[in-house]
Design an enzyme around this catalytic site. Structure first.
Site, short mmCIF file in Angstrom:
data_model
loop_
_atom_site.label_atom_id
_atom_site.label_comp_id
_atom_site.label_asym_id
_atom_site.label_seq_id
_atom_site.Cartn_x
_atom_site.Cartn_y
_atom_site.Cartn_z
N PRO A 174 0.26 3.05 -3.81
CA PRO A 174 -0.82 3.82 -4.44
C PRO A 174 -0.55 5.08 -4.92
CG PRO A 174 -1.09 3.57 -2.13
CD PRO A 174 0.16 2.67 -2.65
N ASN A 175 -1.21 5.36 -5.81
CA ASN A 175 -1.23 6.88 -6.74
C ASN A 175 0.19 7.17 -7.19
OD1 ASN A 175 -3.77 7.20 -5.70
ND2 ASN A 175 -3.02 7.59 -3.63
N ARG A 227 0.33 14.36 -10.69
CA ARG A 227 0.02 14.60 -9.67
C ARG A 227 0.55 15.17 -8.66
NH1 ARG A 227 1.23 10.11 -4.58
NH2 ARG A 227 -0.18 10.81 -3.32
N TYR A 283 5.61 16.55 -5.62
CA TYR A 283 6.18 15.37 -6.28
C TYR A 283 6.92 15.45 -7.44
CZ TYR A 283 3.07 13.12 -2.77
OH TYR A 283 2.32 12.71 -1.65
N ASN A 328 8.71 2.41 -2.05
CA ASN A 328 7.70 3.57 -1.63
C ASN A 328 6.34 3.12 -1.50
OD1 ASN A 328 6.39 5.85 -1.67
ND2 ASN A 328 7.43 7.04 -3.03
N ALA A 372 0.54 6.05 0.34
CA ALA A 372 0.09 6.39 1.81
C ALA A 372 -0.09 5.03 2.49
CB ALA A 372 -1.52 6.92 1.22
N GLU A 414 12.84 2.11 2.82
CA GLU A 414 11.67 2.78 2.45
C GLU A 414 12.05 3.91 1.87
OE1 GLU A 414 8.72 3.38 6.11
OE2 GLU A 414 8.91 5.46 5.28
N HIS A 416 10.98 7.76 -0.19
CA HIS A 416 9.87 8.72 -0.43
C HIS A 416 10.18 9.95 -1.30
CE1 HIS A 416 6.93 7.07 2.42
NE2 HIS A 416 7.88 6.50 3.09
N ARG A 474 5.71 17.22 6.64
CA ARG A 474 4.41 17.54 5.98
C ARG A 474 3.19 17.31 7.29
NH1 ARG A 474 3.67 14.32 0.67
NH2 ARG A 474 1.89 15.47 0.47
C1 DQA Z 1 5.15 9.47 -0.63
C2 DQA Z 1 4.45 10.23 0.71
C3 DQA Z 1 3.28 9.63 1.14
O1 DQA Z 1 2.82 10.09 2.49
C4 DQA Z 1 1.99 9.72 0.15
O2 DQA Z 1 0.80 9.17 0.72
C5 DQA Z 1 2.44 9.43 -1.22
C6 DQA Z 1 3.81 9.59 -1.56
C7 DQA Z 1 6.09 10.03 -1.22
O3 DQA Z 1 6.73 9.55 -2.14
O4 DQA Z 1 6.57 11.26 -0.84
O5 DQA Z 1 1.75 8.76 -1.95
O6 DQA Z 1 5.18 8.22 -0.41
#
Ligand code: DQA
Length: 145
Positions: free
Chosen positions: A11-12, A19, A24, A75, A78, A99, A101, A108
């Protein structure tokens, strides 16, 4: 030997580029996917990519990946921090998963320090911006041998 890898984004991440660029970066998801695909192709690796904001769609995509790909760069956004369903789906695939990120989640907010997914992954890459995906792909291919 040629490999097929699933690049899965949660998501996102479709909003990358606009964003929170201070967290990011300015690359869009399309930029990141194109860069990773070019890198993968140079290593004779086929990259399948999928992004969704919906937990169940990510679960379904992981199920489909069984027998289709050799490993997963994931990835989960959240969902990383609370999705038992995605953890179980990764586990059920029995595929090696990294995993991944963009940000260093451990540097964070405290709620980002927990990962539901990491215990069923072969490893984690976090904090290197778009390069995290490349490092994750390298690690996955090294694991596959
Ligand atoms: C993320 C880190 C997560 O905590 C966050 O909710 C994201 C992006 C990252 O790529 O740094 O959406 O996965």
């Amino acid at each position: 030997m040629s490999r097929t890898i699933l690049l899965l984004n949660g998501p996102n991440l479709n909003l990358l580029g606009s964003r929170e660029p201070e967290v990011y970066g300015s690359d869009t998801l399309a930029d990141i996917v194109a860069g990773l695909r070019e890198y993968a192709t140079g290593m004779d690796v086929r990259l399948i990519d999928f992004q969704s904001n919906i937990e169940g769609e990510l679960v379904d995509r992981l199920h489909e990946a069984r027998g289709e790909v050799d490993g997963v760069v994931f990835n989960p956004g959240a969902f990383t921090h609370y999705s038992v369903a995605l953890r179980d789906a990764v586990s059920a695939t029995e595929l090696p998963c990294v995993e991944t990120h963009l940000s260093n989640t451990l540097a964070r907010e405290e709620f980002r320090h927990t990962s539901m997914i990491a215990p069923v992954c072969i490893g984690i890459v976090a904090g290197f911006g778009p390069a995290s995906y490349r490092i994750a792909l390298d690690a996955l291919l090294a694991h596959l041998g």
